[in-house]
Design a protein around this motif. Structure first.
Motif, PDB file in Angstrom:
ATOM      1  N   SER A  50      -0.545   9.940   5.328  1.00  0.00           N
ATOM      2  CA  SER A  50      -0.474  10.505   3.980  1.00  0.00           C
ATOM      3  C   SER A  50       0.702   9.885   3.244  1.00  0.00           C
ATOM      4  CB  SER A  50      -0.315  12.028   4.037  1.00  0.00           C
ATOM      5  OG  SER A  50       0.021  12.533   2.748  1.00  0.00           O
ATOM      6  N   GLY A  51       0.396   9.041   2.247  1.00  0.00           N
ATOM      7  CA  GLY A  51       1.460   8.425   1.457  1.00  0.00           C
ATOM      8  C   GLY A  51       2.235   9.448   0.661  1.00  0.00           C
ATOM      9  N   SER A  52       1.537  10.457   0.131  1.00  0.00           N
ATOM     10  CA  SER A  52       2.221  11.434  -0.725  1.00  0.00           C
ATOM     11  C   SER A  52       3.153  12.334   0.083  1.00  0.00           C
ATOM     12  CB  SER A  52       1.199  12.276  -1.492  1.00  0.00           C
ATOM     13  OG  SER A  52       0.292  12.877  -0.601  1.00  0.00           O
ATOM     14  N   HIS A  53       2.833  12.573   1.377  1.00  0.00           N
ATOM     15  CA  HIS A  53       3.679  13.445   2.202  1.00  0.00           C
ATOM     16  C   HIS A  53       4.465  12.695   3.271  1.00  0.00           C
ATOM     17  CE1 HIS A  53       1.840  16.900   0.304  1.00  0.00           C
ATOM     18  NE2 HIS A  53       0.635  16.467   0.658  1.00  0.00           N
ATOM     19  N   GLY A  54       4.163  11.404   3.437  1.00  0.00           N
ATOM     20  CA  GLY A  54       4.880  10.608   4.437  1.00  0.00           C
ATOM     21  C   GLY A  54       4.437  10.874   5.867  1.00  0.00           C
ATOM     22  N   LEU A  55       3.266  11.460   6.049  1.00  0.00           N
ATOM     23  CA  LEU A  55       2.803  11.806   7.395  1.00  0.00           C
ATOM     24  C   LEU A  55       2.158  10.603   8.082  1.00  0.00           C
ATOM     25  CD1 LEU A  55       1.094  15.217   6.523  1.00  0.00           C
ATOM     26  CD2 LEU A  55       3.364  14.876   7.501  1.00  0.00           C
ATOM     27  N   GLY A  56       2.394  10.452   9.384  1.00  0.00           N
ATOM     28  CA  GLY A  56       1.694   9.461  10.189  1.00  0.00           C
ATOM     29  C   GLY A  56       2.206   8.036  10.075  1.00  0.00           C
ATOM     30  N   LEU A  57       3.184   7.792   9.207  1.00  0.00           N
ATOM     31  CA  LEU A  57       3.643   6.416   9.008  1.00  0.00           C
ATOM     32  C   LEU A  57       4.366   5.868  10.238  1.00  0.00           C
ATOM     33  CD1 LEU A  57       4.920   6.341   5.309  1.00  0.00           C
ATOM     34  CD2 LEU A  57       2.899   5.246   6.274  1.00  0.00           C
ATOM     35  N   GLY A  58       5.020   6.738  10.985  1.00  0.00           N
ATOM     36  CA  GLY A  58       5.725   6.295  12.183  1.00  0.00           C
ATOM     37  C   GLY A  58       4.773   5.675  13.202  1.00  0.00           C
ATOM     38  N   ASP A  59       3.641   6.350  13.436  1.00  0.00           N
ATOM     39  CA  ASP A  59       2.653   5.820  14.383  1.00  0.00           C
ATOM     40  C   ASP A  59       2.080   4.498  13.884  1.00  0.00           C
ATOM     41  OD1 ASP A  59       3.006   7.999  16.027  1.00  0.00           O
ATOM     42  OD2 ASP A  59       1.319   9.129  15.182  1.00  0.00           O
ATOM     43  N   LEU A  60       1.817   4.424  12.581  1.00  0.00           N
ATOM     44  CA  LEU A  60       1.281   3.191  11.989  1.00  0.00           C
ATOM     45  C   LEU A  60       2.255   2.026  12.169  1.00  0.00           C
ATOM     46  CD1 LEU A  60      -1.128   2.199   9.957  1.00  0.00           C
ATOM     47  CD2 LEU A  60       0.686   2.339   8.244  1.00  0.00           C
ATOM     48  N   LEU A  61       3.539   2.294  11.899  1.00  0.00           N
ATOM     49  CA  LEU A  61       4.547   1.232  12.006  1.00  0.00           C
ATOM     50  C   LEU A  61       4.817   0.869  13.464  1.00  0.00           C
ATOM     51  CD1 LEU A  61       7.021   2.340   9.197  1.00  0.00           C
ATOM     52  CD2 LEU A  61       5.535   0.330   9.186  1.00  0.00           C
ATOM     53  N   ASP A  62       4.726   1.848  14.377  1.00  0.00           N
ATOM     54  CA  ASP A  62       4.850   1.527  15.807  1.00  0.00           C
ATOM     55  C   ASP A  62       3.792   0.509  16.210  1.00  0.00           C
ATOM     56  OD1 ASP A  62       7.008   3.152  16.349  1.00  0.00           O
ATOM     57  OD2 ASP A  62       5.811   4.842  17.067  1.00  0.00           O
ATOM     58  N   GLU A  63       2.559   0.738  15.758  1.00  0.00           N
ATOM     59  CA  GLU A  63       1.455  -0.165  16.112  1.00  0.00           C
ATOM     60  C   GLU A  63       1.653  -1.534  15.480  1.00  0.00           C
ATOM     61  OE1 GLU A  63      -1.956  -1.341  18.047  1.00  0.00           O
ATOM     62  OE2 GLU A  63      -0.774   0.494  18.290  1.00  0.00           O
ATOM     63  N   ALA A  64       2.094  -1.551  14.200  1.00  0.00           N
ATOM     64  CA  ALA A  64       2.336  -2.829  13.516  1.00  0.00           C
ATOM     65  C   ALA A  64       3.433  -3.617  14.230  1.00  0.00           C
ATOM     66  CB  ALA A  64       2.706  -2.586  12.057  1.00  0.00           C
ATOM     67  N   ALA A  65       4.511  -2.919  14.616  1.00  0.00           N
ATOM     68  CA  ALA A  65       5.665  -3.587  15.231  1.00  0.00           C
ATOM     69  C   ALA A  65       5.311  -4.206  16.582  1.00  0.00           C
ATOM     70  CB  ALA A  65       6.821  -2.599  15.388  1.00  0.00           C
ATOM     71  N   LYS A  66       4.347  -3.617  17.296  1.00  0.00           N
ATOM     72  CA  LYS A  66       3.908  -4.197  18.573  1.00  0.00           C
ATOM     73  C   LYS A  66       3.387  -5.619  18.387  1.00  0.00           C
ATOM     74  CE  LYS A  66       2.347   0.142  20.663  1.00  0.00           C
ATOM     75  NZ  LYS A  66       1.121   0.897  21.019  1.00  0.00           N
ATOM     76  N   ASN A  67       2.898  -5.895  17.185  1.00  0.00           N
ATOM     77  CA  ASN A  67       2.266  -7.190  16.916  1.00  0.00           C
ATOM     78  C   ASN A  67       3.173  -8.175  16.180  1.00  0.00           C
ATOM     79  OD1 ASN A  67      -0.705  -6.793  17.739  1.00  0.00           O
ATOM     80  ND2 ASN A  67      -0.275  -4.951  16.534  1.00  0.00           N
ATOM     81  N   PHE A  68       4.429  -7.763  15.914  1.00  0.00           N
ATOM     82  CA  PHE A  68       5.339  -8.696  15.247  1.00  0.00           C
ATOM     83  C   PHE A  68       5.608  -9.891  16.160  1.00  0.00           C
ATOM     84  CE2 PHE A  68       7.554  -5.231  12.505  1.00  0.00           C
ATOM     85  CZ  PHE A  68       6.530  -5.324  11.570  1.00  0.00           C
TER      86      PHE A  68
END
Length: 436
Positions: free
Chosen positions: A145-163
């Motif tokens: 949820s962009g408006s509430h900031g929910l779930g972004l941590g999990d999304l970024l964890d997954e993105a960072a695995k692929n850096f």
């Protein structure tokens, strides 16, 4: 070290800019704090836990009058070119649309890691709406949820695995790294070729660290340099040539790796708003800067032409009043010999360190000449100043109350420091700290 790049891709109205602002950690205004520069911020630095990265909001890349699906396609292709990892954003309230499927088809061909974010999942009851998005073929959808900031941590964890782990080429400390930035067609490639073609230059090419970039190592009059070629400078094609903001994206990695940035302007066309936008990023990054006016051979001149053009640059680039200006022609090589000495000067000043005792003499003289300001009966007191960093030169002024150091007085102190020590070609930074 070149940071990995994360791009947010998706059709319009899925919340790309909201997510971008959330990840960056602040609401980024269209109006920058540099006087005379307004630019859309579609690119920024961010961090998550131990990871630093750059992030692109492709929604800010305006393709012009292209049809709707063509705009989406071109924005996605730009992200594919630039990014190490792609966040594919969809709208959880609307389900899978044909435009989502169109983006998915493009991303299948990307051969880049893709993380699927389902936005607008604002409460736990809505989570069952994410399962339809498995059909897009990118594995587990992440509810956010962009408006509430929910779930972004999990999304970024997954993105960072692929850096990726960028293996940065290490150069000796005495090597000056410089790059050329500017709008398409101002003659950057021609200027690189003109520099490399100088009789006194010895050249060797090494593979760059970012896709098709090439670092050209050269020795000039015994000094060592590296030209960091803007990634894709030689690429051609409709999107590359017509999308103004694309030239900014192309410039940013080169800026990151440079000591000195050459801001190249077309002397024939004159100064355009995009020139200021691109230069603003180099200034923000704290790099030494030289303004290069190319194609000077094509300008009709009299004895006042150069001075008039220089004044125009100073009027338009007020935030670069420290940057020297070089007029030359890459085509005829006229005045090309003036460029490297100016790069040397900017680089030396960028790394210049001032003795604390001498610095404080200058500051105290400045205060005696122009006493510190007062606010509501409180007067700013400056106790001492010290230089804490180079590249760019950075100074900390220890005071009684930091909020009393207003911008105008900070600017006065900067001018006095420049009068005393030069610092031509480099920005300098001043911070106020309370003396404990």
């Amino acid at each position: 070290m070149a940071k990995p790049v994360l791009a947010i891709v998706g059709r319009p109205n899925v919340g790309k800019s909201t997510i971008f602002n959330r990840i960056v950690g602040e609401r980024i205004s269209i109006v920058e704090d540099i006087p005379g520069v307004t630019r859309d911020r579609i690119y920024s630095s961010a961090d998550w836990l131990t990871h630093e990265f750059n992030i692109i909001d492709t929604g800010g890349i305006d393709i012009g009058d292209e049809p709707f699906l063509e705009q989406i396609r071109q924005q996605a292709e730009i992200a594919i070119d630039e990014a190490d990892v792609i966040v594919f954003l969809v709208n959880g309230r609307e389900g899978v649309t044909s435009a989502d499927e169109e983006v998915a088809k493009i991303l299948y061909k990307a051969k880049k890691p893709v993380v699927l974010g389902v936005n607008k999942i604002d409460n736990p009851e809505m989570r069952q709406q994410i399962y339809d998005f498995y059909s897009l073929g990118f594995g587990e959808p992440f509810p956010i949820s962009g408006s509430h900031g929910l779930g972004l941590g999990d999304l970024l964890d997954e993105a960072a695995k692929n850096f990726p782990k960028h293996d940065e080429i290490k150069y000796d400390d005495d090597v000056i790294k410089f790059s050329l930035i500017g709008r398409p067609n101002v003659g950057k490639s021609s200027l690189v070729n003109a520099i490399l073609g100088e009789d006194r230059v010895i050249v060797s090419d090494v593979a760059g660290t970012t896709r098709d970039a090439i670092d050209s190592q050269l020795t000039y009059n015994g000094d060592k340099y590296v030209i960091i070629d803007t990634a894709g400078m030689r690429k051609k094609g409709k999107v590359y040539e017509t999308t103004e903001k694309y030239s900014v994206l192309r410039a940013l990695r080169a800026i990151e790796r440079s000591d000195v940035v050459l801001v190249v302007i077309d002397g024939e066309e004159g100064i355009l708003e995009q020139d200021k936008k691109i230069a603003g990023y180099a200034h923000d990054a704290g790099r030494a800067i030289v303004i290069v006016v190319n194609k000077w051979d094509a300008v009709e001149k009299d004895e006042k032409t150069m001075k008039t053009f220089e004044q125009k640059i100073r009027d338009h680039f007020q935030f670069l009043d420290y940057a020297p200006i070089v007029f030359l022609s890459a085509l005829t090589k006229k005045r090309i010999h003036t460029l490297i000495p100016m790069i040397n000067t900017a680089s030396e000043n960028h790394a210049l360190r001032v003795e604390t005792s001498v610095l404080n003499d200058v500051i105290m003289d400045a205060v005696a000449m122009n006493p510190t300001p007062t606010d509501k009966g409180r007067r700013l007191r400056i106790y001492y100043t010290t230089q804490v960093a180079v590249k760019p030169p950075t100074f900390v002024v220890f005071v009684n109350e930091p909020e009393l150091l207003h911008f105008s007085y900070e600017r006065f102190l900067e001018n006095r420091i420049r009068d005393a020590f030069g610092f031509e070609g480099t920005p300098i930074k001043i911070f106020a700290r309370e003396r404990k």
